[in-house]
Design an enzyme around this catalytic site. Structure first.
Site, PDB file in Angstrom:
ATOM      1  N   GLU A 261       0.741  -1.016   0.036  1.00 52.04           N
ATOM      2  CA  GLU A 261       0.338  -0.056  -0.139  1.00 52.04           C
ATOM      3  C   GLU A 261       0.785   1.292  -0.056  1.00 52.04           C
ATOM      4  O   GLU A 261       0.725   1.958   0.915  1.00 52.04           O
ATOM      5  CB  GLU A 261      -1.040   0.034   1.103  1.00 52.04           C
ATOM      6  CG  GLU A 261      -1.947  -1.380   1.130  1.00 52.04           C
ATOM      7  CD  GLU A 261      -3.080  -1.111   2.299  1.00 52.04           C
ATOM      8  OE1 GLU A 261      -2.791  -0.382   3.175  1.00 52.04           O
ATOM      9  OE2 GLU A 261      -4.042  -1.915   2.050  1.00 52.04           O
TER      10      GLU A 261
ATOM     11  N   GLU B 263      -6.407  -8.208  -1.022  1.00 49.96           N
ATOM     12  CA  GLU B 263      -6.770  -8.041   0.401  1.00 49.96           C
ATOM     13  C   GLU B 263      -8.306  -7.835   0.753  1.00 49.96           C
ATOM     14  O   GLU B 263      -8.928  -7.080  -0.278  1.00 49.96           O
ATOM     15  CB  GLU B 263      -6.409  -6.962   1.230  1.00 49.96           C
ATOM     16  CG  GLU B 263      -4.652  -6.997   1.503  1.00 49.96           C
ATOM     17  CD  GLU B 263      -4.281  -6.009   2.550  1.00 49.96           C
ATOM     18  OE1 GLU B 263      -5.104  -5.603   3.116  1.00 49.96           O
ATOM     19  OE2 GLU B 263      -2.885  -5.869   2.379  1.00 49.96           O
TER      20      GLU B 263
ATOM     21  N   GLU C  73      -3.710  -4.031  15.191  1.00 50.58           N
ATOM     22  CA  GLU C  73      -4.692  -4.753  14.262  1.00 50.58           C
ATOM     23  C   GLU C  73      -5.315  -6.247  14.638  1.00 50.58           C
ATOM     24  O   GLU C  73      -5.874  -6.923  14.047  1.00 50.58           O
ATOM     25  CB  GLU C  73      -4.155  -4.904  12.735  1.00 50.58           C
ATOM     26  CG  GLU C  73      -4.200  -3.728  12.103  1.00 50.58           C
ATOM     27  CD  GLU C  73      -3.703  -3.542  10.455  1.00 50.58           C
ATOM     28  OE1 GLU C  73      -3.363  -5.038   9.964  1.00 50.58           O
ATOM     29  OE2 GLU C  73      -3.719  -2.597  10.072  1.00 50.58           O
TER      30      GLU C  73
END
Lengths: 676, 676, 676
Positions: C155, C312, C360
């Site tokens: 990303e 993803e 996360e």
């Protein structure tokens, strides 16, 4: 009668912050103050808060004459003194000579001189200056009969990110974890390649660097408490050496999230706190505000399980709410008595007289800029002074408690850090909802940290016990095995003390056995979403968070009424040893909690008033060896009829005997003494 | 006919900002501009604003040729020039060579090159450069017949916290207070141990340091005005030396809170301002916007009590409102005439032609990117040009005024700083409500600083006169004693000019005697709270702030209808000498003010139009020795019937005679000349 | 069957991010993973993302053993590997040794160590380290049969303002403009005296300096894309040298505004993106969310006009929405199939197993902290795995498209920068409204940059084509001349690629000829304002922006119903060559677009499903040489009846034949294979 906080002063303490150092150019006003204090029935002043510039006008140049004079005046007037150390704000000369004693913020910007409560707790220079100053104060006033207590600094808070603090933090981490490997494992630094090779690589959280490594965030917060407490301990050391018999306190700030008062409570002799609820808040009844305030009083009493001081409050209004409403007539007396009802042995104000300038000049005070006694506020203050003089018997009395609600500071932080689920987690609100259901029944309640001993209670309520610290699960199981009742909710037993998830299913760390359920998934609801709880006498609304649970030994008492988990359990009961465990898997509306806890209190036969407590009335009981003191307070904003049932007592305020049916006027209260 | 602002040019000035320096690569467009200006009836251009890079492309390398040519063209075309000094923005070469001329913000971060209006006012280098540049401009164009006025810089504003500015601030403080002790006393630095030992210890307010010491905040704001004005005075000095007869102005920004224009007005010869109301605002009628705009026009006229210039406005829309609506047909002419009605002798636009790029490229202008005259906007501009040509008689005429509304910049700051009461203080809104009640009746109104002379008025309205500067209370009392009427509201007479509270009861500094009331407490209301005013013919709603007052000589005209101060006075009248003083102790709904001021205006016989002013119509009167000019403007967004009653006059625009009943079309207006 | 993305693997790819480096201390878990992957029908893992610390624990000390073992395990299990380069986050040792590789933000503050995606793309040190690391990875694993693809970094995003980047930016500008004069002209720096004398004077935009020079803002954004792509190209270079046959991808972030993926697409072999819509969003139907998601899928497919990867997604919920709702039963399979329907040849998750800690830890994953397969989420994942195994025929198949919607990154930036008009410009929302009207009819749609070739389409929809880059206008005219249809809206043709306005009237650059209208003024509407479009069969509402246009060859199809431009045209049609151009001068409600595009699609005979598509159903068609694959998906949140009309096909999932009337269950879908 119990032990009084001021040695040899067996009365309720009544007074507050007094800042004569701001008025030294007006000796007439300083004289007038004494006259007015007597008129107000004040018996205590807290002095010296923020007085550093007055005490040490230039580096090494001291001026205690004005303080000597204040002491003399108080001795003459028979007014007790709580003497504060002045560390809460530094004079300009000090900040210019020693900028390193000012704070560095999380962005790593050094502060400029200004404001207050902003010193670096690690600064060697400042620690030295404070030690010297406190030593001088203790030596000078140790023999004054007026000196009854030390008040160190003022409202400790905040944090500093300077290199001194970074070094101390690293040392603290090293001591906690032993090795960098263990830290890496607990903080799960494998994620995002964040592993450290040495403690030297670690820095405090920062918006410019790391801010969402939860283990780091938690440990930094713990370090801030540790370092603040360490600073406070150093402040206290010379005081204790010179005046070993004078008790020490500092003013806590209710349930301020920046410091874990449970780690600081043993450093002081007496707990004090500053109470500034938003009385007459928009869209909130007086009773709701009173309940929230009672919650914090109970936290503060529970810290040491002994009487505390209401160190600050306002007789009229504050200056920092968005809308600063006047306390309505009678409200100051009622809510001051609420503090006493919950265990305070004082009522104190910030402040005695409004300052003429600067930013708190419109904060409520006993004496207005107007300067005379013929104001509504002064008259109400004087009236309360007279009432308190009738409560000598209550001084030092105890609070007997059957039920504890866990409100854990570390757990609060961890839930705050939590990423995922819902922005509507509201730990504080959820805990308070459970508390309220007990408060409305008139129970005495302790509000405690999860590391406290549970064994003296019959019921332990542990809402959202997300973080389970070492030993806690074991102690909860032991508590239940011996007959105790535990109430859990969704979000229980997810992480250890470093925010590392328990593997193998939630609630983890062995709590699945106690709860008798497995929580598989957690659904989050939008603000307008509702589910329902069905299968009980009434149907209840559910909101915010719904956990999908499976029975692992427990039995279902109620099920979900909606959504794809419709029909699955939402309220369960697990018999465990001689005790039991309830699990509430979603956030219910308040009515469910009210009904649920009425049933639980009845089943367990918990101690509560012998009569029914009408809506808006709060009852709390203090007791001495000889008697119980029922504080019956009307927060209903109207007159309320009350049936005292079987009890019969004398109201200490009016001297009148009460029993059976009576009417409590709006803002009225009774302090009924019932002989044992 | 009065004195015209442009020497020897007895006409309304019509034009605006012109930036030929952006178009030097397009000589065809520069030619076309002249042709279009004539077609638009434009007689003035303001040039050179932000032209530094064009005039001095590199340090010490100058280029005036393009400007020479513009002057030649304007001379040939008979178009007047307002020549601007270019200090409003610095070229990149200058910022890179002299970064110290850029600002340091309150966080103490130095600016990078960019934007505009961001030079340090204290920078010796920049002051020298500006002096040199202005000298060159003045020498070069002093003999051009086109040069009619100087326009120094552009929209002065903002502040700088660099060391040059800190030093100047400390010097300014030393001059003001004489001793550090006096400063400590006035700022009440005993609070939070903030006393200073020397001026050297003082720094400007900063979010990183001190930001809520009100005395410091106020003095810093005053210093910013002082230093800006000092810079402006230095800009003007060479202009006055070389062209003593050319008047100087700068464009103020309405009621911009960052500068106190009352302290700057005497440095310029003529007041100018940039007017960008949100015409056609969401949820606001055109009349409401016009009222707010009228208020600001009146501030600007009141600054010097003489005609001013509308230096900037848009012919269509701006580019910085959230929603930039087109001015509807006719609206530009109507609101331009409103400026003239309130004392402007010009209508000027920003800008003549839209730039091709950069962030203001979509700001409305006379000439669009399209480039031709057949647009709605151009045609309306040309039409207005013709209308203005008919108003020669109005040029330089006066405005006769009976009533002053106090809107004080220092008071506004202090009320903004105020901590306590309510976040709904809204000084500006409250003052405007009082203004509106007078504006709707068609009165000419001055809007003044509290330090202005009151003696020429019959009525002085002083809403929320929280800060009472030295001499003001005395002058108000003298004014009333001689027969004047004063209107006070809650929050009057609390602090002196340094925000230090008056002791002994509010309103302080002797105003209690004038008001005849003692204000004991101030209650704050939530947004949805209402109290009521009872005892008058109608009942009115009260909101935001309610003061609890006691009569000390005044008589109660109305009382509170609710809450614990129900029945206590809320509106009082005190006879004082030959005059009187009203006190309005809470914030009423607008209807109360409308009714109240109708009564007051009638009782005092204040000058107003001889006819009834319907809703949505605004009337303002300018007058010369020979005649009165009634500006009757229709902001009602529909046609409105009007009865002119006894007056009879000739509309200067149409040349038609008007009297008795008539109809004013939507967006229509009359400029009726009535001979004296 | 088409070409598969993994060489020699002719199946749908199914798997996701796998982080064994976080679990090296738990070999039991690493074993269990393989067993569970098989149970879940997973055939791919993406490894090594953020693994730098695991691969190079100290500078120059490498550890590939764990990765060797993972490769061995995957080879044994027959699971494909996408190997990531670890540049997305740097280990602490690197940041401490080389702080210059961390970013400098726009305020010019250097970052501290922490977070991820925050390296300086210009840092020579970091480029060297990445090259070395990638070389080592490629050399070590080039021969593994499991290695099927490279995934560079993760990303990419963000920007750096350090001196390396400033220098690179200046060089980029110099190359683009050739001379500083040309830059000055294009950026229109004459405005506010901002002209530069050399490229050295230019700095990146900053809140402390320049932030509203639109040309600078645009070029800086372009440079950020350029430099990121340059960094990525350097990452890829060693990979291509050592493993020329292994395709390279990186995971894009949908329509992330920070990078122009159209300038990066040719640097990678395959497009991938991470899809995290807010399924079950508050106040949005599932179909609306699906439409928005389809839009982004179509952008990603259009980038290369070939199959892409869904790199993803979450099997349950994310952890960063405000309210993280569980995907309802069946939804994961439905929306995963939507990706395939729009051209994805994979379904991949972040991540395989939830991490035990860090921020996360509650992001959805296939394997929960619980660790076993008997969870709802795991079972649904395994079911989808089985379904995907039936779609071999679809792998590599094409998408045939007649219509393109222009959604241009540069145009979006420019409209974002635009000052003026309205804050309700909503470029993205407007484009999506047009897209939706085509999507609801079941058309295949390309969503393209304005620099793409138009010649293969029949219809080009270009909403708000504010910026017209060189050649675009010409190509649009050529497209129409040859018979193509163009749809324009208000705000078309205002500026060139550097945000410099076209002179001579809008739409500029020759588009006025194509549109046949002149747009004179642009009116902005408040949120509650509405105008209307009249003259068609129905009346439609207009909002946000209304352009006042004049016919220059076009004919009016509908007119404004309100305001001062009532009766003027709002919808026009211009016949142009063999084609035509529509112009929609205001923002209509969605119903207009639905009706309008139904008519247009019918008139032009665009390819669409042979049957009517009910509300909430989405249809997309992929095709191979032999067959068409109709993806018919039910987003209606209920069972829906459907008439397939003339087509007849076999559902690849169930093997059942479908034709005529049928019912699609809630969250159901069909993949009908229809032989050609």
């Amino acid at each position: 009668m119990g032990k009084s906080i001021f040695l040899g002063f067996p009365h309720m303490i009544y007074g507050g912050d007094y800042n004569p150092d701001q008025w030294l150019h007006r000796p007439d006003i300083l004289e007038e103050d004494i006259r007015l204090m007597k008129e107000a029935h004040v018996n205590e002043v807290s002095i010296g808060i923020f007085a550093w510039k007055a005490l040490e006008p230039e580096e090494g140049v001291y001026n205690f004459e004005w303080l000597d004079q204040v002491f003399r005046r108080m001795e003459e007037a028979g007014i007790n003194v709580i003497l504060a150390t002045p560390s809460g704000a530094r004079p300009a000369w000090m900040d210019h000579a020693h900028p390193e004693a000012m704070r560095t913020d999380s962005m790593r910007f050094k502060a400029l001189h200004g404001e207050r409560h902003n010193h670096c707790y690690s600064s060697p220079y400042y620690r030295k200056k404070v030690r010297e100053m406190n030593t001088m104060l203790a030596k000078r006033y140790k023999d004054s009969p007026a000196l009854k207590m030390w008040h160190v600094s003022n409202e400790y808070g905040g944090e500093c990110h300077c290199e001194y603090c970074q070094a101390a933090f690293r040392k603290w981490l090293e001591k906690k974890y032993g090795s960098i490997e263990e830290l890496n494992r607990q903080w799960w630094t494998g994620f995002w390649s964040h592993g450290f090779n040495s403690f030297e690589e670690i820095e405090s959280p920062s918006p410019r660097g790391e801010w969402e490594l939860h283990g780091l965030n938690l440990d930094w917060a713990r370090f801030v408490t540790y370092q603040t407490n360490d600073f406070m301990a150093e402040e206290i050391k010379p005081l204790k050496e010179i005046t070993p018999d004078v008790p020490v306190t500092t003013n806590f700030m209710g349930i301020y999230p920046g410091l874990d008062y449970w780690r600081m409570k043993d450093t002081v002799d007496v707990i004090s706190w500053d109470s500034y609820p938003t009385w007459h808040n928009d869209g909130e009844t007086l009773a709701q505000t009173a309940m929230s305030n009672a919650f914090i009083h109970d936290v503060n009493r529970s810290l040491k399980h002994q009487p505390f001081l209401l160190m600050e409050s306002t007789p009229s209004k504050v200056n920092w709410h968005k809308v600063n409403k006047l306390k309505r007539p009678g409200v100051n007396e009622l809510v001051s008595m609420q503090a006493v009802a919950h265990g305070s042995d004082s009522v104190q104000y910030f402040q005695w007289r409004k300052g003429q300038g600067a930013n708190e000049k419109f904060h409520g005070a006993v004496v207005d800029h107007y300067g005379k006694a013929d104001t509504r506020v002064f008259q109400e203050v004087a009236h309360l002074g007279q009432s308190l003089e009738k409560l000598d018997e209550v001084v030092g009395s105890d609070t007997a408690v059957d039920v504890a609600v866990i409100f854990d500071w570390n757990n609060r932080l961890a839930i705050g850090n939590l990423q995922g689920l819902s922005n509507r987690r509201d730990y504080e609100g959820v805990v308070r909802d459970h508390y309220r259901a007990l408060w409305e029944q008139g129970l005495n309640i302790d509000v405690i940290d999860e590391e406290e001993d549970f064994s003296s209670y019959k019921l332990v309520v542990a809402p959202m016990l997300y973080m389970v610290k070492p030993g806690v699960a074991e102690r909860l199981r032991a508590f239940a095995k011996k007959g105790g009742t535990v109430v859990f909710t969704y979000l229980t037993g997810l992480v250890n003390e470093n925010d590392l998830c328990f593997l193998g299913g939630f609630p983890g760390d062995g709590l699945m056995e106690l709860a008798g359920v497995w929580a598989e998934e957690i659904d989050a609801l939008y603000e307008s979403d509702r589910n329902s709880m069905i299968g009980l006498e009434k149907e209840y609304e559910l909101k915010d968070i719904c956990e999908i649970i499976h029975l692992k030994g427990a039995k279902a008492l109620a099920n979900y009424g909606e959504d794809f988990y419709q029909g699955q359990p939402v309220l369960t009961l697990n018999e465990y040893g001689k005790g039991r465990c309830y699990y509430i898997a979603a956030r219910p509306d308040y009515q469910f909690l009210a009904d649920f806890y009425k049933k639980v209190v009845k089943e367990l036969g918990l101690a509560k008033p012998e009569f029914d407590v009408p809506e808006g009335i709060s009852v709390t009981v203090r007791e001495s060896k000889e008697a119980k003191f029922y504080f019956i307070m009307n927060f209903a904003e109207k007159d309320v009829n009350l049936d005292l049932g079987s009890i019969c007592g004398v109201d200490l305020i009016s001297g009148q005997e009460y029993s059976g049916k009576t009417c409590l006027l709006k803002t009225g209260y009774l302090v009924l003494k019932v002989e044992k």
